[in-house]
Write a protein that holds these residues in place. Structure first.
Motif, mmCIF file in Angstrom:
data_model
loop_
_atom_site.group_PDB
_atom_site.id
_atom_site.type_symbol
_atom_site.label_atom_id
_atom_site.label_comp_id
_atom_site.label_asym_id
_atom_site.label_seq_id
_atom_site.Cartn_x
_atom_site.Cartn_y
_atom_site.Cartn_z
ATOM 1 N N UNK A 41 0.832 -1.205 0.000
ATOM 2 C CA UNK A 41 0.000 0.000 0.000
ATOM 3 C C UNK A 41 0.867 1.255 0.000
ATOM 4 N N UNK A 42 0.238 2.380 -0.274
ATOM 5 C CA UNK A 42 0.948 3.656 -0.377
ATOM 6 C C UNK A 42 1.538 4.086 0.961
ATOM 7 N N UNK A 43 0.840 3.771 2.038
ATOM 8 C CA UNK A 43 1.310 4.170 3.364
ATOM 9 C C UNK A 43 2.669 3.550 3.678
ATOM 10 N N UNK A 44 2.836 2.286 3.329
ATOM 11 C CA UNK A 44 4.110 1.598 3.579
ATOM 12 C C UNK A 44 5.233 2.245 2.766
ATOM 13 N N UNK A 45 4.937 2.569 1.520
ATOM 14 C CA UNK A 45 5.939 3.242 0.682
ATOM 15 C C UNK A 45 6.341 4.571 1.309
ATOM 16 N N UNK A 46 5.353 5.335 1.729
ATOM 17 C CA UNK A 46 5.620 6.648 2.318
ATOM 18 C C UNK A 46 6.504 6.529 3.561
ATOM 19 N N UNK A 47 6.214 5.541 4.397
ATOM 20 C CA UNK A 47 7.004 5.340 5.621
ATOM 21 C C UNK A 47 8.449 5.022 5.289
ATOM 22 N N UNK A 48 8.658 4.160 4.307
ATOM 23 C CA UNK A 48 10.028 3.805 3.934
ATOM 24 C C UNK A 48 10.768 5.007 3.346
ATOM 25 N N UNK A 49 10.126 5.752 2.480
ATOM 26 C CA UNK A 49 10.771 6.911 1.881
ATOM 27 C C UNK A 49 11.084 7.965 2.940
ATOM 28 N N UNK A 50 10.174 8.151 3.874
ATOM 29 C CA UNK A 50 10.408 9.098 4.971
ATOM 30 C C UNK A 50 11.593 8.663 5.834
ATOM 31 N N UNK A 51 11.806 7.346 5.889
ATOM 32 C CA UNK A 51 12.903 6.805 6.703
ATOM 33 C C UNK A 51 14.254 6.916 5.996
ATOM 34 N N UNK B 266 -2.527 -3.889 -10.015
ATOM 35 C CA UNK B 266 -1.711 -3.034 -10.885
ATOM 36 C C UNK B 266 -1.960 -1.540 -10.673
ATOM 37 N N UNK B 267 -3.166 -1.187 -10.250
ATOM 38 C CA UNK B 267 -3.469 0.235 -10.030
ATOM 39 C C UNK B 267 -2.604 0.825 -8.921
ATOM 40 N N UNK B 268 -2.178 -0.016 -7.985
ATOM 41 C CA UNK B 268 -1.320 0.460 -6.904
ATOM 42 C C UNK B 268 -0.021 1.020 -7.483
ATOM 43 N N UNK B 269 0.524 0.346 -8.498
ATOM 44 C CA UNK B 269 1.758 0.812 -9.124
ATOM 45 C C UNK B 269 1.538 2.178 -9.766
ATOM 46 N N UNK B 270 0.431 2.313 -10.471
ATOM 47 C CA UNK B 270 0.115 3.593 -11.116
ATOM 48 C C UNK B 270 -0.012 4.703 -10.079
ATOM 49 N N UNK B 271 -0.732 4.431 -9.006
ATOM 50 C CA UNK B 271 -0.920 5.423 -7.946
ATOM 51 C C UNK B 271 0.400 5.762 -7.271
ATOM 52 N N UNK B 272 1.202 4.738 -7.012
ATOM 53 C CA UNK B 272 2.487 4.958 -6.335
ATOM 54 C C UNK B 272 3.422 5.798 -7.197
ATOM 55 N N UNK B 273 3.423 5.536 -8.507
ATOM 56 C CA UNK B 273 4.294 6.298 -9.405
ATOM 57 C C UNK B 273 3.868 7.760 -9.479
ATOM 58 N N UNK B 274 2.572 7.999 -9.387
ATOM 59 C CA UNK B 274 2.092 9.382 -9.366
ATOM 60 C C UNK B 274 2.437 10.068 -8.046
ATOM 61 N N UNK B 275 2.242 9.340 -6.963
ATOM 62 C CA UNK B 275 2.443 9.910 -5.625
ATOM 63 C C UNK B 275 3.921 10.056 -5.268
ATOM 64 N N UNK B 276 4.713 9.085 -5.691
ATOM 65 C CA UNK B 276 6.131 9.071 -5.316
ATOM 66 C C UNK B 276 7.000 8.940 -6.576
ATOM 67 N N UNK B 277 6.880 9.907 -7.432
ATOM 68 C CA UNK B 277 7.557 9.864 -8.732
ATOM 69 C C UNK B 277 9.062 9.652 -8.579
ATOM 70 N N UNK B 278 9.573 8.668 -9.327
ATOM 71 C CA UNK B 278 11.003 8.394 -9.308
ATOM 72 C C UNK B 278 11.466 7.484 -8.189
ATOM 73 N N UNK B 279 10.534 7.029 -7.357
ATOM 74 C CA UNK B 279 10.916 6.231 -6.185
ATOM 75 C C UNK B 279 10.263 4.848 -6.156
ATOM 76 N N UNK B 280 9.738 4.414 -7.293
ATOM 77 C CA UNK B 280 9.032 3.133 -7.335
ATOM 78 C C UNK B 280 9.696 2.181 -8.331
ATOM 79 N N UNK B 281 9.993 0.993 -7.862
ATOM 80 C CA UNK B 281 10.525 -0.087 -8.690
ATOM 81 C C UNK B 281 9.516 -1.229 -8.663
#
Length: 243
Positions: free
Chosen positions: A86-96, A111-126
């Motif tokens: 989920x996006x929250x987990x990504x945000x926590x890791x990036x904040x760390x 698959x929509x999670x990837x799209x949302x994550x790329x929009x929310x955290x551009x350049x930080x999603x693999x």
């Protein structure tokens, strides 16, 4: 090309699995921070962390160790996979202080999670695509789908993912060499940097990947822990090819 040491975390320890089997783990260290320091000393330009417990649980389990490593080496790029759903987990890791979050199982199931994550955290999603015989595996490799890895990769090519980590799980931890053919097929399928994983076990594997001229990076684990591959020498070879 960069050679990326893997630090796989299970129950707070650094381990390596054979073909993703949690019951077939070799413990290499009980100090993840010291292990990270070792690879930094050996010239690592990036670290690949995997929360193995998290991959099975579906949420972070070894997050403290990941955070400690990111904070200890603020200028070293770190990527983390396992249990990111989920996006929250990504945000926590990036904040760390983590640089990239790797979405694996969730990329297949949502698959929509990837799209949302790329929009929310551009350049930080693999996106991490694990495959057996070219078919995508999920749930810490416990399940193999009927979806071709290359077809799934195409779905994410336009989403803005930073790269794709492609793992041949039949080779992972088996010291049998990297699957050049399948990795190249992935590289040809999408215009996204491909990081090879699974079976990278010798300097010859590094040379073969370099010879393709199409692979961005190579993750290696068991080979560097068992001194079958020298990380510093491998990275120096890559650097020399650039000149």
């Amino acid at each position: 090309m960069i050679v990326i040491p893997a630090i796989d975390l299970k129950d707070g320890q650094c381990v390596r699995l054979r073909q993703g089997e949690m019951d077939d783990a070799t413990v290499f260290s009980d100090d993840p921070l010291a292990t990270a320091q070792h690879w930094v000393n050996e010239g690592a330009k990036r670290l690949h962390l995997v929360d193995l417990n998290g991959a099975f649980a579906g949420n972070p389990v070894n997050g403290e160790a990941v955070t400690a490593i990111a904070k200890q080496f603020p200028h070293l790029p770190v990527q983390i996979g396992g249990g990111i759903r989920d996006l929250h987990t990504i945000e926590r890791y990036l904040d760390a202080g983590v640089t990239w979050a790797i979405i694996g199982t969730a990329a297949v199931k949502d698959p929509k999670l990837v799209e949302e994550a790329c929009r929310e955290f551009e350049g930080h999603v693999i996106v991490g695509l694990d495959a057996k015989d070219g078919l995508v595996a999920t749930e810490g490799w416990a399940e193999v789908s009927e979806l071709k890895a290359t077809e799934l990769a195409k779905r994410f090519a336009d989403c803005g993912v930073s790269s794709i980590v492609y793992t041949d799980i039949a080779r992972d931890g088996m010291m049998q060499g990297v699957n050049i053919e399948a990795t190249l097929e992935m590289a040809h399928a999408v215009q996204v940097p491909i990081i090879a994983s699974g079976g990278v076990s010798s300097i010859e594997d590094i040379e073969q990947l370099l010879d393709t001229g199409e692979i961005y990076g190579a993750i290696t684990g068991r080979a560097i822990y068992e001194d079958k591959l020298n990380l510093r020498a491998a990275q120096q070879l890559c650097d020399q090819r650039k000149k």
